[in-house]
Design a protein around this motif. Structure first.
Motif, PDB file in Angstrom:
ATOM      1  N   CYS A 162       0.840  -1.207   0.000  1.00 39.72           N
ATOM      2  CA  CYS A 162       0.000   0.000   0.000  1.00 39.72           C
ATOM      3  C   CYS A 162       0.874   1.255   0.000  1.00 39.72           C
ATOM      4  N   TYR A 163       2.017   1.185   0.698  1.00 40.14           N
ATOM      5  CA  TYR A 163       2.933   2.329   0.712  1.00 40.14           C
ATOM      6  C   TYR A 163       3.441   2.632  -0.703  1.00 40.14           C
ATOM      7  N   LEU A 164       3.833   1.566  -1.399  1.00 37.77           N
ATOM      8  CA  LEU A 164       4.341   1.756  -2.766  1.00 37.77           C
ATOM      9  C   LEU A 164       3.259   2.251  -3.722  1.00 37.77           C
ATOM     10  N   ARG A 165       2.006   2.015  -3.392  1.00 40.62           N
ATOM     11  CA  ARG A 165       0.897   2.447  -4.249  1.00 40.62           C
ATOM     12  C   ARG A 165       0.217   3.707  -3.726  1.00 40.62           C
ATOM     13  N   GLY A 166       0.855   4.421  -2.782  1.00 39.37           N
ATOM     14  CA  GLY A 166       0.369   5.748  -2.420  1.00 39.37           C
ATOM     15  C   GLY A 166      -0.510   5.867  -1.190  1.00 39.37           C
ATOM     16  N   GLY A 168      -2.385  -7.509  -3.174  1.00 37.25           N
ATOM     17  CA  GLY A 168      -2.631  -7.534  -4.607  1.00 37.25           C
ATOM     18  C   GLY A 168      -3.594  -6.474  -5.095  1.00 37.25           C
ATOM     19  N   THR A 169      -4.299  -5.829  -4.181  1.00 39.55           N
ATOM     20  CA  THR A 169      -5.272  -4.810  -4.579  1.00 39.55           C
ATOM     21  C   THR A 169      -4.973  -3.477  -3.902  1.00 39.55           C
ATOM     22  N   ALA A 170      -3.708  -3.267  -3.555  1.00 41.13           N
ATOM     23  CA  ALA A 170      -3.303  -2.046  -2.876  1.00 41.13           C
ATOM     24  C   ALA A 170      -3.523  -0.805  -3.747  1.00 41.13           C
ATOM     25  N   PRO A 171      -3.753   0.327  -3.130  1.00 41.51           N
ATOM     26  CA  PRO A 171      -3.942   0.536  -1.697  1.00 41.51           C
ATOM     27  C   PRO A 171      -5.360   0.191  -1.268  1.00 41.51           C
ATOM     28  N   VAL A 172      -5.476  -0.303  -0.048  1.00 47.36           N
ATOM     29  CA  VAL A 172      -6.779  -0.707   0.468  1.00 47.36           C
ATOM     30  C   VAL A 172      -7.091   0.034   1.762  1.00 47.36           C
ATOM     31  N   LEU A 173      -8.377   0.103   2.012  1.00 47.16           N
ATOM     32  CA  LEU A 173      -8.835   0.600   3.299  1.00 47.16           C
ATOM     33  C   LEU A 173     -10.028  -0.239   3.709  1.00 47.16           C
ATOM     34  N   GLN A 174     -10.417  -0.042   4.933  1.00 49.07           N
ATOM     35  CA  GLN A 174     -11.535  -0.774   5.487  1.00 49.07           C
ATOM     36  C   GLN A 174     -12.473   0.247   6.131  1.00 49.07           C
ATOM     37  N   VAL A 175     -13.756   0.122   5.817  1.00 50.37           N
ATOM     38  CA  VAL A 175     -14.770   0.934   6.485  1.00 50.37           C
ATOM     39  C   VAL A 175     -15.533  -0.031   7.372  1.00 50.37           C
ATOM     40  N   ASN A 176     -15.394   0.158   8.671  1.00 50.21           N
ATOM     41  CA  ASN A 176     -15.856  -0.829   9.640  1.00 50.21           C
ATOM     42  C   ASN A 176     -15.281  -2.182   9.232  1.00 50.21           C
ATOM     43  N   GLU A 230     -15.766  -3.675   6.131  1.00 52.00           N
ATOM     44  CA  GLU A 230     -15.828  -3.838   4.681  1.00 52.00           C
ATOM     45  C   GLU A 230     -14.542  -3.332   4.023  1.00 52.00           C
ATOM     46  N   PHE A 231     -13.964  -4.180   3.162  1.00 52.96           N
ATOM     47  CA  PHE A 231     -12.754  -3.781   2.438  1.00 52.96           C
ATOM     48  C   PHE A 231     -13.113  -2.961   1.208  1.00 52.96           C
ATOM     49  N   VAL A 232     -12.300  -1.968   0.935  1.00 56.16           N
ATOM     50  CA  VAL A 232     -12.408  -1.200  -0.288  1.00 56.16           C
ATOM     51  C   VAL A 232     -11.005  -1.211  -0.898  1.00 56.16           C
ATOM     52  N   GLU A 233     -10.911  -1.658  -2.136  1.00 56.78           N
ATOM     53  CA  GLU A 233      -9.620  -1.905  -2.741  1.00 56.78           C
ATOM     54  C   GLU A 233      -9.311  -0.929  -3.868  1.00 56.78           C
ATOM     55  N   GLN A 234      -7.999  -0.839  -4.164  1.00 60.14           N
ATOM     56  CA  GLN A 234      -7.505   0.021  -5.240  1.00 60.14           C
ATOM     57  C   GLN A 234      -8.053   1.442  -5.090  1.00 60.14           C
ATOM     58  N   VAL A 235      -7.876   1.986  -3.923  1.00 57.70           N
ATOM     59  CA  VAL A 235      -8.437   3.296  -3.596  1.00 57.70           C
ATOM     60  C   VAL A 235      -7.517   4.407  -4.090  1.00 57.70           C
ATOM     61  N   THR A 236      -8.099   5.389  -4.688  1.00 61.78           N
ATOM     62  CA  THR A 236      -7.389   6.596  -5.100  1.00 61.78           C
ATOM     63  C   THR A 236      -7.980   7.764  -4.305  1.00 61.78           C
ATOM     64  N   PRO A 237      -7.336   8.907  -4.288  1.00 60.52           N
ATOM     65  CA  PRO A 237      -7.961  10.061  -3.613  1.00 60.52           C
ATOM     66  C   PRO A 237      -9.342  10.381  -4.199  1.00 60.52           C
ATOM     67  N   ALA A 263     -17.962   4.684  -5.097  1.00 62.24           N
ATOM     68  CA  ALA A 263     -16.557   5.023  -4.959  1.00 62.24           C
ATOM     69  C   ALA A 263     -15.738   4.556  -6.150  1.00 62.24           C
ATOM     70  N   GLY A 264     -16.325   3.724  -7.000  1.00 59.03           N
ATOM     71  CA  GLY A 264     -15.618   3.243  -8.171  1.00 59.03           C
ATOM     72  C   GLY A 264     -14.503   2.279  -7.815  1.00 59.03           C
ATOM     73  N   THR A 265     -14.679   1.559  -6.726  1.00 60.39           N
ATOM     74  CA  THR A 265     -13.648   0.647  -6.271  1.00 60.39           C
ATOM     75  C   THR A 265     -14.215  -0.753  -6.127  1.00 60.39           C
ATOM     76  N   LYS A 266     -13.319  -1.697  -5.955  1.00 59.22           N
ATOM     77  CA  LYS A 266     -13.732  -3.064  -5.699  1.00 59.22           C
ATOM     78  C   LYS A 266     -13.881  -3.238  -4.202  1.00 59.22           C
ATOM     79  N   ARG A 267     -14.709  -4.176  -3.819  1.00 57.65           N
ATOM     80  CA  ARG A 267     -14.812  -4.509  -2.407  1.00 57.65           C
ATOM     81  C   ARG A 267     -14.902  -6.015  -2.248  1.00 57.65           C
ATOM     82  N   ARG A 268     -14.632  -6.438  -1.064  1.00 57.87           N
ATOM     83  CA  ARG A 268     -14.826  -7.844  -0.745  1.00 57.87           C
ATOM     84  C   ARG A 268     -15.353  -7.955   0.647  1.00 57.87           C
TER      85      ARG A 268
END
Length: 190
Positions: free
Chosen positions: A85-89, A126-134, A136-143, A185-190
């Motif tokens: 995630c660091y390498l992807r911002g 593999g889907t960096a950068p990621v975040l979690q809302v509660n 729920e994962f949100v992947e390939q997040v951009t600003p 958000a235009g992102t993938k989730r799992r």
């Protein structure tokens, strides 16, 4: 106050482990799910359910960072800061979210809607950068997708507030389903 149902869940979980002490983490999760964070009442409930000393339970709750010691925001946003995630911002993403929400990492917004945290690893390199809302994962997040996510979360929270104020039917059914949130958000989730 931890409900009798939650205490029963703790005892049921404890029955799955060879020793009661082994069930402290899952019991703390049950208490946190109900209380929102680990209160003194939650510590006492876990200790009672597992027949342990409160200080033993407290030592576990204060050691692990996944247990909140105070009321978090309604939505807890954790941004992964692992190497992928660091390498992807992720640093830019955290800074962007800090500016957008008006808080620094580790803080909760003044309106109590969001708590912004960083996490060492969310196990989704593999889907960096990621975040979690509660949970729920949100992947390939951009600003940009983070902004869309916050907009969708704001709408969701507004709808929840309106449902609560109106009394109920809408509150029982989220106005913005999980799928819509991440699609917005235009992102993938799992």
């Amino acid at each position: 106050m931890v409900s009798a149902e939650a205490k029963e869940q703790m005892r049921a979980v404890a029955a799955q482990y060879p020793t009661l002490r082994s069930a402290v983490l899952p019991a703390l999760y049950i208490a946190q799910d109900e209380e929102g964070y680990i209160t003194e009442a939650a510590l006492e409930a876990v200790a009672e359910a597992l027949r342990l000393n409160v200080d033993e339970v407290k030592s576990v709750a204060t050691f692990y960072t996944m247990f909140f010691k105070e009321q978090p925001g309604k939505r807890v946003i954790k941004v992964c800061t692992s190497i992928s995630c660091y390498l992807r911002g992720c640093d830019q993403l955290v800074e962007h979210l800090e500016n957008r929400l008006g808080v620094k990492r580790g803080e909760t917004t003044a309106d109590g809607r969001y708590t912004l945290l960083t996490a060492e690893c969310l196990a989704s390199c593999g889907t960096a950068p990621v975040l979690q809302v509660n949970n729920e994962f949100v992947e390939q997040v951009t600003p940009e997708s983070a902004d869309a996510l916050i907009d969708a979360l704001n709408q969701e929270l507004d709808n929840e507030s309106a449902g609560t104020a109106q009394g109920q039917e809408k509150a029982a059914t989220p106005a913005t389903p999980e799928k819509s949130r991440t699609e917005a958000a235009g992102t993938k989730r799992r």
